[in-house]
Design an enzyme around this catalytic site. Structure first.
Site, PDB file in Angstrom:
ATOM      1  N   GLU A 265       0.978  -0.920  -0.011  1.00  0.00           N
ATOM      2  CA  GLU A 265      -0.117   0.055  -0.044  1.00  0.00           C
ATOM      3  C   GLU A 265       0.876   1.238   0.011  1.00  0.00           C
ATOM      4  O   GLU A 265       1.593   1.318   0.836  1.00  0.00           O
ATOM      5  CB  GLU A 265      -0.879  -0.090   1.312  1.00  0.00           C
ATOM      6  CG  GLU A 265      -1.891   1.099   1.348  1.00  0.00           C
ATOM      7  CD  GLU A 265      -2.582   1.076   2.747  1.00  0.00           C
ATOM      8  OE1 GLU A 265      -2.779   0.126   3.223  1.00  0.00           O
ATOM      9  OE2 GLU A 265      -2.866   2.276   3.163  1.00  0.00           O
ATOM     10  N   CYS A 302      -3.075   7.177   5.501  1.00  0.00           N
ATOM     11  CA  CYS A 302      -3.150   6.618   3.815  1.00  0.00           C
ATOM     12  C   CYS A 302      -4.299   7.462   3.185  1.00  0.00           C
ATOM     13  O   CYS A 302      -4.188   7.448   1.918  1.00  0.00           O
ATOM     14  CB  CYS A 302      -3.129   5.416   3.780  1.00  0.00           C
ATOM     15  SG  CYS A 302      -1.829   4.394   5.077  1.00  0.00           S
TER      16      CYS A 302
END
Lengths: 525, 525
Positions: A265, A302
């Protein structure tokens, strides 16, 4: 518990011989004791050998055994008590409330996977019984289940010292799937990592599992990180971090004699679309709420909203005024590490220095170790003209884009890179505009939100924390929620295998009481 | 229908301007008319543009619409009639019975995916309803479904001119998932490809779908093949062929600005383990049956049994005698292409020339365009000493390995590369030996068979035709059976999306009557 600076390799604890890593108190920049000796290639070798030796035994433990193990991990983490909270706060600079919440999330995540194991349908059991009389050819008895991929290397994330680190999402999903896990601790929070690692190590022992089910290594990205990904016994990788770090691991994994999946990620700016009627109706409230999401946790998520798109006009001006006011009032916040703070300052300085970008507001002046929120604007056309403006600035920085009209907003959405999230703010009058945008957002993002903010990722069954490249390296997967178990599985088919040799999940009479697909039909049969 | 040599790009048919490809009558080596003009970069561009334009519309067609479309494809293929069978026989050299069977399989595969669509649980619908009263934080309404990846490039396989080519497994799975498909025809059977392509093109029109749902290109691997894989609008690749071809596509896909999944089925030698008691009891029958599987279709199956392992001794000698006799009696068979025949002859010559290998038998002398079966033996130790002996020889060639004991057999199994299949021959007295081997075989293969032969891959729900690298590029997937639809899907989560904007699969009241997971529990709710 006392933090010793040792790595945990299977049942043993030992000090690495490589140059020691010291944690830094995020709020002061002061070195914390002890040092954590870095691991060597021999330590990687030992951890991989133990994980490999554990794999066949561990993957065939019963669903109940693995569920109880995950619960024991959760209990052992809680049993560390306040020492864990204090150390995590010191190493990360995150406030106590956040760390306590994150501990709850970490423990809840382990328990949710325990429930997923007991429910069992992740095994995807399928049975197509033999048809000996079929013409022109009989059909064999065919049965399918999912099995784990093998030992998994998990890289701790800087921004979630508990929930995405040693016992975080990837570790929980991999252990649930039946994969031994070797964690490379993030150097930003080695003490937190050791504490949690010891909890997992003790749970492995308590549950009588092979010691290689879990190891924790400290050390450099080159020796320990790349060493793990290159080791032939490692069969998948979970990573949360920078795009440079993620793509380096992808490259190593692709160049192996046997390439393996990498779930990295990496980078997302999480566009927020303010549709016209919603903006007109709620400009001030949206502006204020947006900054709440932007500055939460110093923007170190994120899913931080790094891009806002709206059609230019008085309503957008009101939104900007409210957001600018909120940013200007925002107190500086301690950032996770000096490196992250530097990268944040570099990123915001680059935006401020761009001729295409206007600085709208900045937060209260930063002191040592803290970052100030920053808000910028640009035209949609200028944004498209400079690909650098699409790069993530990790922290409380966001860019508001003025679009001439909805068509330009839609065209811009089509040009965005892959994202973890895309957010719509809309009221009923915006329905058709939203409907027109949705197909683009589905192709660009893993999660689409309405009238909310992307920070805050629920751990549940329907969550997707993932998305097309470069949000992640593999958009077919999620790192949060129960579906994450699937990333560590692969299907195997058994043809005419004698009953005595069939895995329990596939035996006649359904001894595990699973949901199974019989000749294609789902049922508890 | 008349074969024209034209490519099919959306609703149009046009002749490529690149050097024409001619099919060759496999049995005679004679050139077949017409020539098929090769496609250019502009043709790739046009097909990709149409596929991209079709994607959002096609992927949101109803399950029933896509099911009816797949059925229309099946009907249109059958409607070609005998011309298709004759052309496929001529181009492939495969006998009429095989081609008719393969047509049935192709049509059955399309219909099975139609049923999979109507059943709908591949969408993996999940709903976690909002919990507005939850403390400390409310939960949003979260809903998940799988959506298709995007346009898919499918490469026709040489050895299944129907079932793994233009309307083969990958095409059926991708179209079912909601992905437009662009096929690069295999140059070994362009006429067959055009006929089937025209059937699909007509089904697209009949069903009123956007023309870009399907295109068929001829041409070179460099221009058309690599061009497709490199195009940013292509989001996944399906390939069956050589290891060199598959790894070249993997490289191109990994080097894109946005890397994409490649499902390449490449190479497998499908080990067969003859366990001692079964061998003792049935040596002769096993030897004969083995050669039946080995020589079927001139050995040109991905699942051809290219390796046999047994413990040395009189029973193995009896097996070898029976197998050698059957091989010596085997008539030569027409091979698919001159290139495949040459590679087969090169492979068997290399085995015959190896000092580590003994030639046991060869089939009746080959005439032009045919290959003779070949049987070799080696010791397990010699096999391990030369990695080349583990390479697939595509055709009716197999290598029998003498193991000193079961321990050596097991050690050798552990050293094998990833395989599509692994086969055990056993009787009850072999149960413990089989149990000891099973974990290794599960880690090494996608399908484990008992007391059968790996050739013959059932199209059903529980099939796995896949396996660890290098059997395939992505062992998390299958290319045959209904689970293959998953390879072309990715999950998307919708958070608090207004009812008017939710996909039908996720609406309250379950209007599609799907199996859904509500707060984690499966049901038709």
């Amino acid at each position: 518990m006392t933090i010793t600076g040792e790595m945990l390799i299977g049942a043993t604890a030992l000090r690495g011989n490589d140059r020691p890593i010291h944690a830094v108190e995020a709020a002061t920049g002061q070195k914390l004791e002890p040092g954590f000796g870095g691991g060597s290639a021999a330590d990687v070798e030992r951890a991989c050998a133990l994980a490999w030796a554990a794999f066949d035994t561990y993957r065939e433990t019963s669903l109940e055994t693995r569920a109880a193990f995950l619960e024991a991990c959760a209990e052992a983490i809680l049993a560390i008590g306040d020492e864990l909270v204090e150390r995590a706060c010191a190493e990360s600079g995150l406030p106590r409330g956040r760390i306590e919440g994150e501990r709850g999330r970490t423990v809840g995540q382990l328990r949710l996977f325990a429930a997923t194991l007991r429910e069992g349908s992740f095994l995807e059991a399928r049975i197509d019984p033999a048809l000996p009389q079929r013409q022109p050819l009989p059909r064999a008895d065919l049965r399918l289940r999912q099995i784990p991929l093998g030992p998994v290397a998990v890289f701790g994330a800087s921004n979630f010292p508990l929930a995405f680190s040693v016992a975080g999402g990837d570790t929980a999903a991999a252990l649930a799937a039946g994969c031994p896990v070797i964690v490379k601790a993030h150097s930003a929070h080695p003490g937190t990592s050791e504490l949690v690692g010891r909890a997992l190590q003790s749970a492995v022992a308590t549950c009588g599992l092979p010691e290689g089910v879990f190891s924790l290594l400290f050390g450099s990205g080159a020796v320990v990180g790349q060493g793990l990904v290159a080791d032939p016994r490692i069969k998948a990788v979970g990573f949360t971090g920078s795009r440079a770090g993620g793509t380096a691991l992808m490259k190593t994994a692709a160049e192996r004699a046997e390439p393996i999946p990498v779930y990295a990620e990496m980078s997302s700016i999480n566009p927020v679309f303010l549709l016209p009627a919603a903006l007109e109706e709620k400009a001030e409230a949206l502006g204020k709420a947006f900054v709440g999401s932007l500055t939460m946790g110093a923007g170190q998520f994120c899913t931080n909203p790094g891009l806002v798109l709206a059609v230019e006009g008085p309503a957008l001006d009101r939104f900007i005024a409210a957001a600018s006011e909120a940013v200007a009032a925002a107190a500086p916040q301690v950032m996770l590490t000096p490196g992250i703070l530097q990268a944040y300052e570099r990123g915001t300085a680059q935006l401020a220095g761009s001729s295409r970008v206007t600085k709208l507001a900045e937060g209260q002046a930063a002191k040592a170790c803290t970052g100030s929120a920053a808000l910028f604007s640009a035209s949609a056309a200028d944004f498209l003209a400079d690909p650098h403006l699409q790069e993530e600035v990790f922290g409380s920085s966001s860019l508001i884009l003025h679009c001439r009209d909805l068509a330009e907003m839609q065209a811009l959405a089509e040009k965005l890179e892959g994202q973890l999230t895309a957010t719509l703010h809309l009221v009923e009058a915006d329905t058709e505009a939203a409907r027109a945008l949705l197909p683009t957002l589905e192709r660009r993002a893993g999660r689409i939100l309405a009238n909310g903010w992307p920070t805050g990722v629920e751990v549940c069954h329907a969550m997707v924390h993932g998305g097309p490249y470069p949000a992640t390296s593999d958009g077919r997967s999620t790192s949060v929620g129960t579906l994450a178990i699937s990333r560590f599985l692969r299907p195997v088919c058994y043809q005419d295998l004698p009953a005595a040799l069939l895995p329990e999940a596939l035996r006649d009479g359904n001894p595990l009481g699973l949901w199974r697909r019989l000749d294609g039909a789902l049922g508890r049969h």
